[in-house]
Design a protein around this motif. Structure first.
Motif, PDB file in Angstrom:
ATOM      1  N   ILE A  46      -3.114   0.426   5.196  1.00 52.23           N
ATOM      2  CA  ILE A  46      -3.928   1.641   5.139  1.00 52.23           C
ATOM      3  C   ILE A  46      -3.243   2.800   5.851  1.00 52.23           C
ATOM      4  CG2 ILE A  46      -6.077   0.324   5.010  1.00 52.23           C
ATOM      5  CD1 ILE A  46      -6.581   1.192   7.960  1.00 52.23           C
ATOM      6  N   GLY A  47      -3.590   4.004   5.428  1.00 50.88           N
ATOM      7  CA  GLY A  47      -3.143   5.217   6.102  1.00 50.88           C
ATOM      8  C   GLY A  47      -4.354   5.975   6.616  1.00 50.88           C
ATOM      9  N   ILE A  48      -4.155   6.766   7.651  1.00 52.91           N
ATOM     10  CA  ILE A  48      -5.229   7.597   8.195  1.00 52.91           C
ATOM     11  C   ILE A  48      -4.790   9.041   8.033  1.00 52.91           C
ATOM     12  CG2 ILE A  48      -6.589   8.158  10.244  1.00 52.91           C
ATOM     13  CD1 ILE A  48      -6.277   5.296  11.138  1.00 52.91           C
ATOM     14  N   VAL A 134       3.383   4.310  -0.265  1.00 51.07           N
ATOM     15  CA  VAL A 134       3.570   2.867  -0.083  1.00 51.07           C
ATOM     16  C   VAL A 134       2.304   2.146   0.369  1.00 51.07           C
ATOM     17  CG1 VAL A 134       6.016   3.153   0.437  1.00 51.07           C
ATOM     18  CG2 VAL A 134       4.362   3.142   2.310  1.00 51.07           C
ATOM     19  N   LEU A 135       1.185   2.876   0.524  1.00 51.39           N
ATOM     20  CA  LEU A 135      -0.033   2.253   1.029  1.00 51.39           C
ATOM     21  C   LEU A 135      -0.976   1.867  -0.108  1.00 51.39           C
ATOM     22  CD1 LEU A 135      -0.634   4.577   4.099  1.00 51.39           C
ATOM     23  CD2 LEU A 135       0.173   2.220   4.126  1.00 51.39           C
ATOM     24  N   ASP A 136      -1.860   0.923   0.189  1.00 51.89           N
ATOM     25  CA  ASP A 136      -2.806   0.440  -0.819  1.00 51.89           C
ATOM     26  C   ASP A 136      -4.177   1.091  -0.681  1.00 51.89           C
ATOM     27  OD1 ASP A 136      -0.835  -1.444  -1.670  1.00 51.89           O
ATOM     28  OD2 ASP A 136      -1.386  -2.707   0.022  1.00 51.89           O
ATOM     29  N   PRO A 315      -8.630  -2.339  -1.058  1.00 52.36           N
ATOM     30  CA  PRO A 315      -7.934  -3.450  -1.733  1.00 52.36           C
ATOM     31  C   PRO A 315      -6.862  -4.098  -0.872  1.00 52.36           C
ATOM     32  CG  PRO A 315      -7.095  -1.342  -2.519  1.00 52.36           C
ATOM     33  CD  PRO A 315      -8.245  -1.023  -1.608  1.00 52.36           C
ATOM     34  N   ASN A 316      -6.607  -5.362  -1.136  1.00 53.11           N
ATOM     35  CA  ASN A 316      -5.424  -6.012  -0.562  1.00 53.11           C
ATOM     36  C   ASN A 316      -4.248  -5.772  -1.502  1.00 53.11           C
ATOM     37  OD1 ASN A 316      -5.061  -8.319  -2.499  1.00 53.11           O
ATOM     38  ND2 ASN A 316      -7.091  -8.885  -1.749  1.00 53.11           N
ATOM     39  N   PRO A 317      -3.011  -6.026  -1.052  1.00 53.75           N
ATOM     40  CA  PRO A 317      -1.837  -5.722  -1.909  1.00 53.75           C
ATOM     41  C   PRO A 317      -1.862  -6.400  -3.271  1.00 53.75           C
ATOM     42  CG  PRO A 317      -1.134  -6.119   0.347  1.00 53.75           C
ATOM     43  CD  PRO A 317      -2.593  -6.470   0.291  1.00 53.75           C
ATOM     44  N   GLY A 318      -2.571  -7.522  -3.377  1.00 53.02           N
ATOM     45  CA  GLY A 318      -2.627  -8.221  -4.657  1.00 53.02           C
ATOM     46  C   GLY A 318      -3.540  -7.570  -5.667  1.00 53.02           C
ATOM     47  N   GLU A 319      -4.408  -6.650  -5.218  1.00 52.71           N
ATOM     48  CA  GLU A 319      -5.354  -5.985  -6.118  1.00 52.71           C
ATOM     49  C   GLU A 319      -4.839  -4.644  -6.612  1.00 52.71           C
ATOM     50  OE1 GLU A 319      -9.733  -7.235  -4.748  1.00 52.71           O
ATOM     51  OE2 GLU A 319      -8.551  -6.313  -3.148  1.00 52.71           O
ATOM     52  N   VAL A 320      -3.648  -4.266  -6.205  1.00 49.75           N
ATOM     53  CA  VAL A 320      -3.068  -2.979  -6.592  1.00 49.75           C
ATOM     54  C   VAL A 320      -1.883  -3.224  -7.517  1.00 49.75           C
ATOM     55  CG1 VAL A 320      -1.965  -0.872  -5.768  1.00 49.75           C
ATOM     56  CG2 VAL A 320      -3.775  -1.932  -4.419  1.00 49.75           C
TER      57      VAL A 320
END
Length: 746
Positions: A46-48, A134-136, A315-320
């Motif tokens: 995640i990014g903020i 690069v973030l999900d 999402p987790n990386p597998g959902e993107v």
């Protein structure tokens, strides 16, 4: 580090997790073994992101504290002179702003969370750009008073560009004038989000006590010295009607975008907590819905439920879905779907998204999209075809590093000693001809002359410029041979000022910055035909090339681009000479003849031409294209474009007339004004050339209470008097004597 040593250094962990000693040992031993990779569904990247001063870094500091990553919280600009952990640069702590994005990782409820804290100032927007690439998922932080501001709009566009789903966190409920309902309306109208509260606050401003979760239908209060004790209670009776209304609003907004919940709602089925949570997650992952949470990071309220929402809804990386590009033929690519499985069966693919000079050399931040990378593996740069060895693989916690032996798909990590550029793709199999889509980089809008104060510092100056321009693609430099000075270009005055200060601090090389210069552009106003013959014979092989075509302006929304179109038919201009024509056109666009600025917003269409069987060459056609541009400059109608900035000024309402007057004098166009209690916000479009020195003028006319932010909006034709002045200055600098009665071409 032993478990006992780790726990002794983090005494607050017992408070955060009230459980037995044995449970603490088990829980925190898993934390110490953080490098042990968890299943993909237990990973979040995640990014903020937010506007300036919305509380991003303060929020990150609380997240790290509550997850046990740090033992003590510090303020962004605190009295203890320590500063927040994510603001590791001395300049960041002194100014109280984030300059560079910083990466960290932490553990919450047995989930690995990789976090990137990004700057809020528009001058450092490239840091947000490459982080979101690069973030999900992301947390969009909004101030409960300021609401949706100029940089919020920019961040929202960046999230949309990379299809990043987000949660919204309305921060600073404790501030005077906090109004989360108004912020939600702004999200819907200005950002066009299908958004609704999943939490509402219990009290505002000085009466902020806690929050009500609309899905669980419970009240939460944050107690203890640092808000670490969460007390559940029944919903206050005086809030029952509001809770029912907002919960119904949440269900309706979800039903509009989620078919499963929509069917249940239409059939009047009683909705369970799980039904609503599943619908929020499905819609959020698809970017069809934005759940809105509330709190006050500074007052330690609402952060733990936000962390729960990150796990539940992002999402987790597998959902993107992430794609690489495979070249099929010249200028034709095929999209290849990346496999997020956390194993070594698929070939490794990683993207270098950020460069930074570290203690041990260049530190390169990576995101692993597929496969696995182990320490000492050999990597290939798909752009340069060079190979290198991954000698030191680390995971980052601000400016601290921890060695790891291997990384998997979905991980964010860093390598030392990698010679590359930001946006390069790396693979382990040299035969794998794949590249990830690169990062969008905005063009710089402000230029200044720069030179070291002392001639003896020229070596350090060269080293600093080489490093900074490599790290930051929006910082560019070139040598102006006409004026014999080095020009540095960036996203704003603050951007260039920060790098000047870093040169002095990090390289002991004080520099002088000249007066800011705006990056104007020259463009054509109407299509113009050309027919140019380049012929030269001076003994031996000569040069012969003829190009015929049209130079035409591009639409206004493309006026910063240049295009080349080969529309030739037959063999009058052989295929092998077309690249020479394009090169000649692009070289001429580097410097216009009206004011010396770049040419943009035009399209070069070559339709026909002629060649000679002996005397023609690529170089001859290169010269012919340049001659054609010169001819069009003489006969065509040209104008100068200038960058227009979207400016947002806030100040006390009694100074509104002064603010409007200043913007009008600076040739600004007022878009709208908003009055919130005793404060006003003025949004206007102002030429960048008119904005220099505005900061001091605003402070003096508002008793130091006024603030402004600006971001690049577009290029637009400048006024005729500005164009005449630029043309005259350029001609004088070139030593061109022009009859005063002669008018510049408009």
């Amino acid at each position: 580090m032993t478990i006992v040593t780790f726990l002794s250094r983090n005494v607050n962990l017992y408070r955060l997790h009230p459980c037995t000693y044995e449970q603490n040992i088990r829980h925190w031993s898993s934390y110490v073994k953080f490098a042990e990779h968890k299943p993909l569904e237990k990973v979040r990247n995640i990014g903020i992101s937010a506007h300036i001063d919305s509380g991003k870094t303060t929020l990150t500091e609380r997240i790290l504290y509550y997850t046990g990553r740090i033992a003590k919280m510090h303020e962004v600009k605190g009295k203890d002179n320590v500063g927040a952990i994510m603001d590791s640069m001395e300049l960041e702590r002194q100014r109280g702003i984030t300059i560079q994005s910083a990466a960290t990782y932490t553990l919450w409820k047995n989930h690995n969370i990789n976090i990137i804290d990004t700057p809020g100032h528009v001058d450092f927007t490239v840091e947000v750009e490459r982080a979101l690439r690069v973030l999900d998922g992301a947390i969009l932080v909004l101030c409960a008073v300021g609401g949706v501001q100029s940089q919020t709009l920019t961040v929202n566009r960046q999230m949309k560009r990379y299809n990043v789903p987000c949660l919204a966190f309305i921060n600073k409920l404790d501030r005077m004038g906090a109004n989360p309902k108004r912020v939600l309306e702004q999200m819907r109208k200005k950002l066009h989000h299908n958004a609704a509260f999943i939490q509402i606050p219990i009290g505002l401003e000085g009466n902020t006590k806690g929050l009500v979760d609309l899905i669980q239908q419970k009240a939460f209060y944050f107690e203890g010295d640092f808000g670490e004790i969460i007390r559940e209670d029944e919903i206050p009776k005086n809030m029952s009607a509001e809770v029912n209304e907002k919960r119904q609003e949440l269900i309706e907004h979800l039903s509009n975008v989620d078919d499963v919940l929509g069917d249940l709602y239409l059939n009047e089925t009683k909705l369970t907590e799980k039904d609503i949570m599943d619908a929020v997650r499905r819609a959020c992952v698809k970017r069809k819905f934005t759940p809105v949470l509330v709190g006050s990071a500074l007052k330690n309220k609402g952060v733990q439920p936000l962390l729960d929402a990150v796990l539940n809804y992002l999402p987790n990386p597998g959902e993107v879905e992430n794609h690489a590009l495979k070249m099929k033929s010249e200028n034709k690519f095929e999209k290849v779907l990346m496999s997020p499985a956390r194993d070594d069966k698929k070939p490794f693919i990683g993207l270098a998204f950020k460069l930074e000079a570290g203690k041990f050399g260049q530190l390169t931040y990576f995101r692993c999209y597929q496969g696995m990378l182990s320490k000492s593996d050999v990597l290939y740069n798909t752009r340069t075809k060079k190979k290198m060895r991954a000698q030191k693989v680390v995971r980052l916690h601000s400016n601290q590093m921890e060695d790891v032996t291997e990384v998997y798909a979905g991980d964010i990590f860093a390598l030392f000693g990698v010679d590359c550029a930001s946006g390069d793709t790396f693979v382990k199999d040299s035969k794998l001809n794949l590249s990830m889509e690169s990062i969008y980089i905005a063009d710089p809008v402000v230029s200044m002359s720069i030179q070291p104060k002392n001639s003896k510092d020229r070596d350090n100056f060269a080293k600093a410029m080489s490093r900074f321009t490599k790290e930051d693609p929006t910082l560019r430099t070139h040598y102006d041979s006409d004026n014999k000075e080095t020009i540095v270009s960036g996203m704003g005055e603050l951007h260039l000022e920060i790098y000047a200060q870093r040169m002095e601090r990090e390289y002991n090389c004080p520099v002088n910055l000249g007066k800011p210069k705006v990056s104007f552009r020259e463009t054509l106003t109407e299509a113009c035909e050309f027919d140019y013959l380049h012929k030269k014979q001076s003994g031996g092989a000569g040069q012969y090339a003829r190009v015929t075509g049209i130079l035409e302006p591009l639409p206004p929304h493309q006026n910063t681009q240049i295009e080349f179109s080969d529309e030739t038919v037959g063999t009058n201009v052989p295929r092998q000479y077309i690249p020479g024509v394009e090169k000649g056109f692009r070289v001429m666009c580097e410097k216009g003849m009206l004011s010396g600025h770049k040419i943009a917003g035009i399209k070069f269409r070559i339709i026909d031409g002629m060649h000679h069987s002996v005397d023609s060459s690529e170089f001859a056609f290169f010269q012919a294209a340049q001659g054609a541009i010169r001819d069009v400059f003489e006969i065509g109608s040209w104008q100068i474009l200038e960058p227009i900035m979207l400016v947002e000024v806030t100040g006390p309402v009694e100074f509104q007339s002064q603010i409007l007057g200043h913007l009008n004098r600076r040739k600004g166009i007022i878009n709208r004004t908003e009055v919130i209690d005793d404060w006003c916000a003025v949004i206007a479009e102002v030429p960048l050339n008119e904005m220099f020195g505005y900061s001091g003028e605003l402070r003096s006319s508002t008793q130091g209470k006024g603030e402004f932010t600006m971001e690049y909006a577009r290029y637009s034709p400048c006024l005729s008097e500005v164009q005449e002045q630029l043309v005259r200055q350029y001609q004088e600098s070139q030593g061109i004597v022009v009859d005063k009665t002669q008018k510049s071409k408009n």
